[in-house]
Design an enzyme around this catalytic site. Structure first.
Site, PDB file in Angstrom:
ATOM      1  N   GLU A 112       0.847  -1.189   0.000  1.00 59.66           N
ATOM      2  CA  GLU A 112       0.000   0.000   0.000  1.00 59.66           C
ATOM      3  C   GLU A 112       0.878   1.234   0.000  1.00 59.66           C
ATOM      4  O   GLU A 112       1.903   1.257   0.682  1.00 59.66           O
ATOM      5  CB  GLU A 112      -0.868   0.034   1.260  1.00 59.66           C
ATOM      6  CG  GLU A 112      -2.154  -0.704   1.107  1.00 59.66           C
ATOM      7  CD  GLU A 112      -2.465  -1.545   2.329  1.00 59.66           C
ATOM      8  OE1 GLU A 112      -1.856  -1.314   3.375  1.00 59.66           O
ATOM      9  OE2 GLU A 112      -3.310  -2.438   2.207  1.00 59.66           O
ATOM     10  N   TYR A 124       7.879   1.730  -8.020  1.00 58.10           N
ATOM     11  CA  TYR A 124       7.180   0.445  -8.110  1.00 58.10           C
ATOM     12  C   TYR A 124       6.729   0.154  -9.545  1.00 58.10           C
ATOM     13  O   TYR A 124       6.762  -0.999  -9.990  1.00 58.10           O
ATOM     14  CB  TYR A 124       5.988   0.412  -7.140  1.00 58.10           C
ATOM     15  CG  TYR A 124       6.420   0.383  -5.690  1.00 58.10           C
ATOM     16  CD1 TYR A 124       7.241  -0.635  -5.216  1.00 58.10           C
ATOM     17  CD2 TYR A 124       6.022   1.366  -4.787  1.00 58.10           C
ATOM     18  CE1 TYR A 124       7.661  -0.674  -3.903  1.00 58.10           C
ATOM     19  CE2 TYR A 124       6.430   1.342  -3.462  1.00 58.10           C
ATOM     20  CZ  TYR A 124       7.252   0.316  -3.023  1.00 58.10           C
ATOM     21  OH  TYR A 124       7.671   0.285  -1.726  1.00 58.10           O
TER      22      TYR A 124
HETATM   23  C1  LIG Z   1      10.594   5.936  -2.368  1.00 58.77           C
HETATM   24  C2  LIG Z   1      12.085   5.929  -2.043  1.00 58.77           C
HETATM   25  C3  LIG Z   1      12.416   4.681  -1.240  1.00 58.77           C
HETATM   26  C4  LIG Z   1      12.874   5.907  -3.356  1.00 58.77           C
HETATM   27  O1  LIG Z   1      14.245   5.761  -3.056  1.00 58.77           O
HETATM   28  P1  LIG Z   1      15.394   6.360  -3.996  1.00 58.77           P
HETATM   29  O2  LIG Z   1      16.681   5.762  -3.563  1.00 58.77           O
HETATM   30  O3  LIG Z   1      15.310   7.823  -4.043  1.00 58.77           O
HETATM   31  O4  LIG Z   1      14.951   5.762  -5.405  1.00 58.77           O
HETATM   32  P2  LIG Z   1      15.909   5.509  -6.677  1.00 58.77           P
HETATM   33  O5  LIG Z   1      16.995   6.520  -6.741  1.00 58.77           O
HETATM   34  O6  LIG Z   1      16.302   4.086  -6.697  1.00 58.77           O
HETATM   35  O7  LIG Z   1      14.868   5.832  -7.837  1.00 58.77           O
HETATM   36  C5  LIG Z   1      14.230   4.802  -8.507  1.00 58.77           C
HETATM   37  C6  LIG Z   1      13.110   5.367  -9.354  1.00 58.77           C
HETATM   38  O8  LIG Z   1      12.066   5.836  -8.520  1.00 58.77           O
HETATM   39  C7  LIG Z   1      11.489   7.008  -9.086  1.00 58.77           C
HETATM   40  N1  LIG Z   1      11.761   8.166  -8.230  1.00 58.77           N
HETATM   41  C8  LIG Z   1      12.547   8.205  -7.129  1.00 58.77           C
HETATM   42  N2  LIG Z   1      12.527   9.441  -6.574  1.00 58.77           N
HETATM   43  C9  LIG Z   1      11.712  10.185  -7.350  1.00 58.77           C
HETATM   44  C10 LIG Z   1      11.265  11.530  -7.284  1.00 58.77           C
HETATM   45  N3  LIG Z   1      11.696  12.367  -6.323  1.00 58.77           N
HETATM   46  N4  LIG Z   1      10.391  11.965  -8.218  1.00 58.77           N
HETATM   47  C11 LIG Z   1       9.950  11.127  -9.187  1.00 58.77           C
HETATM   48  N5  LIG Z   1      10.341   9.840  -9.307  1.00 58.77           N
HETATM   49  C12 LIG Z   1      11.208   9.370  -8.400  1.00 58.77           C
HETATM   50  C13 LIG Z   1      12.143   7.159 -10.453  1.00 58.77           C
HETATM   51  O9  LIG Z   1      11.406   6.389 -11.358  1.00 58.77           O
HETATM   52  C14 LIG Z   1      13.489   6.534 -10.199  1.00 58.77           C
HETATM   53  O10 LIG Z   1      14.138   6.091 -11.349  1.00 58.77           O
HETATM   54  P3  LIG Z   1      15.171   7.061 -12.126  1.00 58.77           P
HETATM   55  O11 LIG Z   1      16.094   7.640 -11.102  1.00 58.77           O
HETATM   56  O12 LIG Z   1      15.837   6.156 -13.090  1.00 58.77           O
HETATM   57  O13 LIG Z   1      14.302   8.112 -12.751  1.00 58.77           O
HETATM   58  C15 LIG Z   1      12.499   7.211  -1.272  1.00 58.77           C
HETATM   59  O14 LIG Z   1      12.025   8.330  -1.963  1.00 58.77           O
HETATM   60  C16 LIG Z   1      12.002   7.264   0.167  1.00 58.77           C
HETATM   61  O15 LIG Z   1      12.626   6.727   1.081  1.00 58.77           O
HETATM   62  N6  LIG Z   1      10.863   7.954   0.384  1.00 58.77           N
HETATM   63  C17 LIG Z   1      10.317   8.108   1.743  1.00 58.77           C
HETATM   64  C18 LIG Z   1       9.687   6.827   2.252  1.00 58.77           C
HETATM   65  C19 LIG Z   1       8.611   6.299   1.312  1.00 58.77           C
HETATM   66  O16 LIG Z   1       7.769   7.035   0.858  1.00 58.77           O
HETATM   67  N7  LIG Z   1       8.668   4.979   1.037  1.00 58.77           N
HETATM   68  C20 LIG Z   1       7.727   4.332   0.132  1.00 58.77           C
HETATM   69  C21 LIG Z   1       6.481   3.887   0.822  1.00 58.77           C
HETATM   70  S1  LIG Z   1       6.751   2.417   1.795  1.00 58.77           S
END
Ligand SMILES: CC(C)(COP(=O)(O)OP(=O)(O)OC[C@H]1O[C@@H](n2cnc3c(N)ncnc32)[C@H](O)[C@@H]1OP(=O)(O)O)[C@@H](O)C(=O)NCCC(=O)NCCS
Length: 191
Positions: A112, A124
């Protein structure tokens, strides 16, 4: 070239406090210290941590977890420290969770997510998760909706090929930053 090593492994008891601190920072305190201890004790929980071999402001820079329930992997959390986001580490953790879910023989993955959490939704979607439903006002504090995502086919040969392709892509991306991930496939699954 000197690589910085990234350690991806099941959360160790010595990092429980760091896990709760990272959770408070990234997820607003989803689980407490006791909550993390319960995860360590549960055979159905796969809780992974990410850290560097060198000193960083936070001992842990990432956390990811799923619960194995029947033939499903319920992803319960995924978080990367704000200083290290947008560098491929979220993908690395999600890949590791899906690899371990497949290795446990699970068929599908579900989770979720807030409907306005575009970074998570994009992440995702890259791994083939699709929106299967909506829970209105699921997050009571903000009355935001939750989207329910599903990813099926974890036991299909095509999924194993996709995992290998993602692994290669992620390793290249980490390598470009001078990082090397240790133990992506080495840590044995619980249960
Ligand atoms: C969601 C989360 C885990 C992503 O981690 P991250 O290390 O920044 O992600 P990545 O660098 O591996 O990015 C993977 C892909 O996600 C998407 N993405 C990540 N951050 C993004 C942003 N700020 N805006 C849009 N897309 C984004 C992109 O598709 C990205 O691929 P790309 O870099 O090739 O464009 C991080 O933003 C986070 O910890 N958020 C707070 C907690 C949370 O909301 N967790 C999810 C719910 S359980």
């Amino acid at each position: 070239v000197t690589f910085s090593e990234l350690h991806l492994q099941p959360l160790a008891a010595e990092h429980l406090e760091a896990a709760a601190a990272l959770d408070a920072l990234c997820l607003g305190g989803l689980w407490s210290l006791d909550g993390y201890q319960r995860e360590l004790d549960s055979p159905n929980s796969d809780l992974l941590s990410l850290r560097f071999n060198r000193a960083t402001a936070s001992p842990l820079i990432g956390l990811g977890c799923f619960w194995a329930i029947l033939e499903e992997a319920h992803i319960t959390l995924l978080a990367i420290h704000p200083d290290y986001q947008r560098q491929g580490l979220g993908q690395l953790l999600l890949l590791a969770l899906l690899q371990r879910a497949a290795a446990r023989g699970l068929e599908r993955s579900t989770l979720e997510v807030r409907d306005r959490n575009q970074p998570a939704l994009n992440l995702y979607a890259k791994f083939g998760f699709q929106v299967a439903g909506r829970r209105r006002g699921y997050y009571q504090a903000t009355s935001e909706d939750a989207l329910i995502l599903w990813r099926s086919g974890l036991q299909q040969p095509s999924f194993a090929r996709e995992l290998t392709a993602w692994h290669g892509e992620i390793e290249r991306r980490l390598g470009d930053r001078g990082w090397r991930c240790l133990a992506l496939t080495q840590s044995p699954a619980k249960g």
